[in-house]
Design a protein around this motif. Structure first.
Motif, PDB file in Angstrom:
ATOM      1  N   GLY A  75       0.768  -1.242   0.000  1.00  0.00           N
ATOM      2  CA  GLY A  75       0.000   0.000   0.000  1.00  0.00           C
ATOM      3  C   GLY A  75       0.793   1.283   0.000  1.00  0.00           C
ATOM      4  N   VAL A  76       2.078   1.243  -0.386  1.00  0.00           N
ATOM      5  CA  VAL A  76       2.874   2.464  -0.398  1.00  0.00           C
ATOM      6  C   VAL A  76       2.825   3.118  -1.776  1.00  0.00           C
ATOM      7  N   SER A  77       2.988   4.436  -1.793  1.00  0.00           N
ATOM      8  CA  SER A  77       3.080   5.135  -3.070  1.00  0.00           C
ATOM      9  C   SER A  77       4.500   5.019  -3.612  1.00  0.00           C
ATOM     10  N   VAL A  78       4.650   5.212  -4.908  1.00  0.00           N
ATOM     11  CA  VAL A  78       5.941   5.028  -5.577  1.00  0.00           C
ATOM     12  C   VAL A  78       6.435   6.364  -6.118  1.00  0.00           C
ATOM     13  N   HIS A  79       7.702   6.653  -5.836  1.00  0.00           N
ATOM     14  CA  HIS A  79       8.289   7.935  -6.231  1.00  0.00           C
ATOM     15  C   HIS A  79       9.687   7.705  -6.791  1.00  0.00           C
ATOM     16  N   ARG A  80       9.966   8.331  -7.928  1.00  0.00           N
ATOM     17  CA  ARG A  80      11.280   8.183  -8.561  1.00  0.00           C
ATOM     18  C   ARG A  80      11.568   9.403  -9.424  1.00  0.00           C
ATOM     19  N   GLY A  86      23.111  14.584 -11.598  1.00  0.00           N
ATOM     20  CA  GLY A  86      23.280  15.897 -10.991  1.00  0.00           C
ATOM     21  C   GLY A  86      23.182  15.837  -9.479  1.00  0.00           C
ATOM     22  N   SER A  87      22.757  16.974  -8.896  1.00  0.00           N
ATOM     23  CA  SER A  87      22.724  17.079  -7.440  1.00  0.00           C
ATOM     24  C   SER A  87      21.359  17.507  -6.908  1.00  0.00           C
ATOM     25  N   VAL A  88      20.341  17.482  -7.752  1.00  0.00           N
ATOM     26  CA  VAL A  88      19.017  17.927  -7.324  1.00  0.00           C
ATOM     27  C   VAL A  88      18.334  16.836  -6.509  1.00  0.00           C
ATOM     28  N   VAL A  89      17.880  17.217  -5.300  1.00  0.00           N
ATOM     29  CA  VAL A  89      17.125  16.321  -4.430  1.00  0.00           C
ATOM     30  C   VAL A  89      15.702  16.851  -4.347  1.00  0.00           C
ATOM     31  N   LEU A  90      14.741  16.044  -4.783  1.00  0.00           N
ATOM     32  CA  LEU A  90      13.347  16.453  -4.878  1.00  0.00           C
ATOM     33  C   LEU A  90      12.533  15.958  -3.694  1.00  0.00           C
ATOM     34  N   GLU A  91      11.465  16.660  -3.378  1.00  0.00           N
ATOM     35  CA  GLU A  91      10.486  16.113  -2.448  1.00  0.00           C
ATOM     36  C   GLU A  91       9.736  14.992  -3.156  1.00  0.00           C
ATOM     37  N   ALA A  92       9.516  13.910  -2.450  1.00  0.00           N
ATOM     38  CA  ALA A  92       8.919  12.736  -3.077  1.00  0.00           C
ATOM     39  C   ALA A  92       7.560  13.048  -3.701  1.00  0.00           C
ATOM     40  N   VAL A 107      13.595  12.892  -1.159  1.00  0.00           N
ATOM     41  CA  VAL A 107      13.421  12.845   0.286  1.00  0.00           C
ATOM     42  C   VAL A 107      11.934  12.745   0.571  1.00  0.00           C
ATOM     43  N   SER A 108      11.568  11.899   1.529  1.00  0.00           N
ATOM     44  CA  SER A 108      10.142  11.729   1.836  1.00  0.00           C
ATOM     45  C   SER A 108       9.592  12.985   2.491  1.00  0.00           C
ATOM     46  N   ASP A 109       8.336  13.287   2.214  1.00  0.00           N
ATOM     47  CA  ASP A 109       7.701  14.451   2.830  1.00  0.00           C
ATOM     48  C   ASP A 109       6.345  14.115   3.442  1.00  0.00           C
ATOM     49  N   ARG A 110       6.003  12.838   3.475  1.00  0.00           N
ATOM     50  CA  ARG A 110       4.800  12.372   4.162  1.00  0.00           C
ATOM     51  C   ARG A 110       4.919  10.860   4.354  1.00  0.00           C
ATOM     52  N   GLY A 111       3.969  10.260   5.005  1.00  0.00           N
ATOM     53  CA  GLY A 111       4.033   8.826   5.260  1.00  0.00           C
ATOM     54  C   GLY A 111       3.635   7.994   4.055  1.00  0.00           C
ATOM     55  N   GLY A 112       3.945   6.716   4.105  1.00  0.00           N
ATOM     56  CA  GLY A 112       3.510   5.775   3.084  1.00  0.00           C
ATOM     57  C   GLY A 112       4.168   5.932   1.741  1.00  0.00           C
ATOM     58  N   ALA A 155      20.800  17.798   4.153  1.00  0.00           N
ATOM     59  CA  ALA A 155      20.178  19.078   4.490  1.00  0.00           C
ATOM     60  C   ALA A 155      18.657  18.986   4.395  1.00  0.00           C
ATOM     61  N   ARG A 156      18.162  18.281   3.403  1.00  0.00           N
ATOM     62  CA  ARG A 156      16.712  18.094   3.256  1.00  0.00           C
ATOM     63  C   ARG A 156      16.141  17.326   4.450  1.00  0.00           C
ATOM     64  N   LEU A 157      16.860  16.302   4.899  1.00  0.00           N
ATOM     65  CA  LEU A 157      16.387  15.530   6.041  1.00  0.00           C
ATOM     66  C   LEU A 157      16.430  16.376   7.318  1.00  0.00           C
TER      67      LEU A 157
END
Length: 277
Positions: A75-80, A86-92, A107-112, A155-157
Motif C-alpha cells: 500500500g505504499v506510493s511510488v516515487h522516482r 546531478g545534485s538535485v534532491v526532490l520532495e517525493a 526525500v520523503s515528505d509524508r508517510g507511506g 540538508a533536506r532531512l
C-alpha cells in the motif's frame, strides 16, 4: 582494447545468467532477503531500525518500482526521479507520476512513500532518520558526489527534524575502485567536493579514494569510498554507514554494469519511510 581493459569489461564472457551467483552469500552487515519473487539485498542497520528497503539485482529485470514496491511494503506510493547525474534532491510528492521530474535524489515528505533510484555502476545511497522516520534515496556517481548530492540530501532531512549524526546510511553495490579507471581530473573534481585539497592526488590516495593506474594521467576511483568520506566530512557517524562490498562489474550474474557491457540496463534500489501521514 588492451588485455587489461578486456578483462575489466568482461569481454568474451559467457551469458551471465547461465552461471551460478558467485557472491550470493552472507556478507558482514548485509543480508539476502528471499521472497516469492526472488532475492534482494538488505542492509542490517536499516533493517534493525525498522526501515523496509531493498537493493535489487539484474534478476529482477523487467520489474520496475511499481511492482518492486510491493515486495518491500503493502500500500505504499511510488516515487522516482528522471536521473540526470546531478545534485538535485526532490520532495517525493513532486515525483509521483510520469513524466518523472529531473533529479538524482528524493526525500520523503509524508508517510507511506517508497523512494527509488536506479543504476548500473553508480552508487545507490539510502538514508534514514530513526527520529522522524523520514528517508532519502540518491543516485551517486562521480558527478553526483562531485556536485555534492549527499550533503543536499542530508540538508533536506535536517529540514524535517533529522540529526545528522543519528542518520543511518547504506551504500549499495557499485563499481569497485579496482575496476573503475578515470582521468585524474575527474578524481580531482571528486576530491574538491570532499573538502580535500584539489591539487592533492596523494591525499585522495591516502583516504583510499583512488589508487594508481598504469596509464599516465589516469587513476582508479573508488566512488563508494569517496561517498563515505563525503558523508563523514558532513558529520555522519562512520559506525552508522554500511557500504556493500559487491562490485557491479565483477558480478555479471547479479548486476548490470554499463562499463562492462555498454548496455542501457539498470537495477533498482528503494526505501520506505516511517513518517506518519
Amino acid at each position: 582494447m588492451s588485455s587489461a581493459e578486456a578483462a575489466d569489461q568482461g569481454v568474451g564472457a559467457k551469458d551471465p545468467l547461465s552461471e551460478p551467483d558467485s557472491r550470493f552469500n552472507t556478507l558482514p552487515g548485509w543480508t539476502w532477503v528471499g521472497c516469492y519473487g526472488g532475492y534482494y539485498l538488505s542492509a542490517d542497520q536499516l533493517h534493525d531500525a525498522g526501515f523496509e528497503h531493498g537493493f535489487f539485482t539484474r534478476r529482477w529485470q523487467g520489474r520496475g518500482p511499481d511492482e518492486l514496491a510491493g515486495y518491500l511494503s503493502c500500500g505504499v506510493s511510488v516515487h522516482r526521479p528522471q536521473q540526470v547525474h546531478g545534485s538535485v534532491v526532490l520532495e517525493a510528492s513532486s515525483a509521483c507520476a510520469a513524466p518523472w521530474p529531473d533529479g538524482d535524489g528524493l526525500v520523503s515528505d509524508r508517510g507511506g512513500q517508497s523512494l527509488w533510484v536506479c543504476g548500473a555502476d553508480c552508487t545507490p545511497v539510502l538514508l534514514a532518520d530513526p527520529k522522524s522516520g523520514h528517508v532519502a534515496a540518491c543516485h551517486a556517481g562521480w558527478r553526483g558526489v562531485a556536485s555534492r548530492i549527499l550533503p543536499a540530501a542530508i540538508a533536506r532531512l535536517e529540514q524535517r527534524g533529522a540529526i545528522r549524526d543519528q542518520l543511518i546510511v547504506a551504500l549499495g553495490p557499485a563499481v569497485s575502485g579496482e575496476r573503475y579507471q578515470v582521468e585524474e581530473s575527474v578524481a580531482l573534481q571528486v576530491g574538491e567536493a570532499l573538502g580535500t585539497d584539489p591539487s592533492s592526488l596523494k591525499e585522495l590516495q591516502r583516504q583510499a579514494v583512488i589508487r594508481p593506474d598504469a596509464e599516465k594521467g589516469r587513476c582508479r576511483l573508488d566512488i563508494r569510498q569517496a561517498a563515505v568520506q563525503q558523508l563523514k566530512a558532513e558529520g555522519i557517524d562512520g559506525t552508522r554507514i554500511s557500504a556493500c562490498p559487491l562490485c557491479t562489474m565483477a558480478e555479471p550474474s547479479l548486476f548490470h554494469s554499463w562499463r562492462r557491457d555498454q548496455v542501457k540496463a539498470v537495477q533498482w534500489s528503494g526505501i520506505v519511510g516511517q513518517a506518519e501521514i
